[in-house]
Enzyme design. Sequence first.
Site, PDB file in Angstrom:
ATOM      1  N   HIS A   1       4.326  19.746 -32.661  1.00 34.87           N
ATOM      2  CA  HIS A   1       3.677  20.923 -32.086  1.00 34.87           C
ATOM      3  C   HIS A   1       4.341  21.347 -30.778  1.00 34.87           C
ATOM      4  O   HIS A   1       3.704  21.981 -29.928  1.00 34.87           O
ATOM      5  CB  HIS A   1       2.188  20.657 -31.877  1.00 34.87           C
TER       6      HIS A   1
ATOM      7  N   LYS B   1       4.702   4.174 -15.946  1.00 41.11           N
ATOM      8  CA  LYS B   1       5.404   3.037 -15.338  1.00 41.11           C
ATOM      9  C   LYS B   1       6.888   3.365 -15.147  1.00 41.11           C
ATOM     10  O   LYS B   1       7.467   3.064 -14.094  1.00 41.11           O
ATOM     11  CB  LYS B   1       5.273   1.786 -16.215  1.00 41.11           C
TER      12      LYS B   1
ATOM     13  N   ASN C   1      -5.928   6.017   9.218  1.00 50.64           N
ATOM     14  CA  ASN C   1      -5.773   6.247   7.785  1.00 50.64           C
ATOM     15  C   ASN C   1      -6.693   7.391   7.390  1.00 50.64           C
ATOM     16  O   ASN C   1      -7.839   7.449   7.846  1.00 50.64           O
ATOM     17  CB  ASN C   1      -6.174   5.012   6.973  1.00 50.64           C
ATOM     18  N   GLY C   2      -6.234   8.260   6.502  1.00 53.80           N
ATOM     19  CA  GLY C   2      -7.068   9.354   6.031  1.00 53.80           C
ATOM     20  C   GLY C   2      -6.530  10.705   6.454  1.00 53.80           C
ATOM     21  O   GLY C   2      -5.357  10.853   6.818  1.00 53.80           O
TER      22      GLY C   2
ATOM     23  N   ARG D   1       0.818  -1.210   0.000  1.00 49.47           N
ATOM     24  CA  ARG D   1       0.000   0.000   0.000  1.00 49.47           C
ATOM     25  C   ARG D   1       0.853   1.262   0.000  1.00 49.47           C
ATOM     26  O   ARG D   1       0.366   2.346  -0.305  1.00 49.47           O
ATOM     27  CB  ARG D   1      -0.928   0.000   1.215  1.00 49.47           C
TER      28      ARG D   1
ATOM     29  N   LYS E   1      -0.156   2.349  -2.763  1.00 49.86           N
ATOM     30  CA  LYS E   1      -0.952   1.521  -3.654  1.00 49.86           C
ATOM     31  C   LYS E   1      -2.392   1.994  -3.719  1.00 49.86           C
ATOM     32  O   LYS E   1      -2.971   2.115  -4.785  1.00 49.86           O
ATOM     33  CB  LYS E   1      -0.897   0.060  -3.175  1.00 49.86           C
TER      34      LYS E   1
END
Length: 607
Positions: free
Chosen positions: A502, A483, A98-99, A27, A602
């Site tokens: 361009h 990636k 969390n948060g 995560r 994550k």
Amino acid sequence: MCGIIGIIGKEQVADRLVDGLKRMEYRGYDSAGVCTVQDSQLIRRRAEGKLGNLVKELAGNPAQGTVGIAHTRWATHGAPTTSNAHPHATGEVALVHNGIIENFKPLREALQARGRSFESETDTEVVAHLVSEQVETGLSPQDAVKTVLPQLRGAFALAIAFRQHPDLLIGARLGSPLVVGYGEGETYLGSDALALAPLTQKIAYLDEGDWVVITRDGAQIYDSANNPVTREITTSGVTAAAVEKGNYRHFMQKEIFEQPTVVAQTLSSYIRPLEQTVALPQMDFDLSKIDRITIVACGTSFYAGMVAKYWFETFARVPVDIDVASEFRYRDPVLQPGGLALFISQSGETADTLAALRHCKANGQTIAVVVNVPTSSMAREADLLLPTHAGPEIGVASTKAFTCQLAVLAALAAHLALKKGKLSADEEHEIVKHLIEAPAALNAALSHDDDIAAMAHLIAPARDVLYLGRGPDYPLAMEGALKLKEISYIHAEGYASGEMKHGPIALIDESVPVIVLAPSGPLFEKTVSNMHEVMARGGKVVLISDADGIAEAGDGCMATIEMPKVHPLIAPLVYAVPVQLLAYHVAVAKGTDVDQPRNLAKSVTVE
């Protein structure tokens, strides 16, 4: 982002808490800590950096106790230091979070005015002091939490331990997921089922606004109005084996090579191979009445949505708007009555995307979601759930979830086209035939892994890399650039091939590799023309194409990567493989942390 685990058990919990944190490393995090309750003491151990540092801290200073909470933190408020690491504690309570508590500043100022002292810069410590303040007045843990929760604005999942109450833990959620796990004489809290996989398969997902008191005998859940409620206990189906690397060096490598299998698994849920037809889950609305689609997603899922836009408009002739979730609500979008809002997310918990979903629902849109976690918040709030079957994706850089999303979206586009009368039965059979070919084509693409690894040293020294593509290969170019940025820390950008002249062509010189995605077909000649413009200015080109394309345009390229010749419909799935492998091998050559790249998480559960 961040990971929470709590155990109220029969045996010592510190090692099991750390094991749970290890299962949530994917995560993303930058510090970690545990707190146990023993003999009316809160025993807290924290460390910045990787979990190995916390393990060393615990080896020197064990944390005894059969009740405890633990956390991996991804910094929002305050630097990733030990003092800012969770759990945060006062003399009476310890908690993990969390948060983001959006109104933490006025709450902190009021607490300081009442004489409370803070040791961290975080928003979380405010909650610890608020709960502690109530406990110190004599309130029970339940009443203290019940008093504090309405004061908090923002998003949170909380797990709280109490010094004088070693027989319980309290959890709460608002905008950030939390699950309860049920064992034999033990009960657990976790950010997701994966964290609890070695402990139990019996879990219940808390609904928005729920809070829960867990004891060794089970759990009592309350809704946001403090009414006792029951939430369904399900079997998670997540096994401990699902998070093992096996013989692979990294989770990302394993997940890249799992793609033929998981794409086949996903497609098996959406096509009937004998009848050669597409079959979607039952829905309570008429898909043929949909006249406009709004796609909302973040990151890699956004690029899957960009590919789907081509498919929906080409096959079904339905106009599509697509937005980055973090911008969507703030431009006050015009949403036609009866429109379909389609949300794409690996976790189903992405904060920006979830907020956009609720905005669309409030504005009368039919909600469809493509998610890898069928029990997630988005899945539970959808009118049409379209699960992928990628299995747990541990590497922070999404790979197999992306190709499974594409597989689902291709099936949805074909079915929508059929319902709109834009696709005949024979044309549907043809599309299904090509979708069935996708897993074998992915295998063929993976067979060039050694060739891609051998050329990674050509890209690794670069400071800047450009990716070019046309049509559906344009979002693939942006995904390839993402990636490379994510795991190798090389600056990279993806462009529509025709846009080079361009402006971006000014960047081209012999030190800038240019990755060109150009399967042979109707757009090939125009893409190759743009590629020659790059080569004429000294650009070093890596051409990714099939044998016909390489034979026609491969001369003068720095390197070529051969892909199988496939139908344009499945080309985005197949061409995802070489850009994933190229990023992977460049990162390995550079020695970066492939599975847990710096600064990334994550599952992004804060805005």
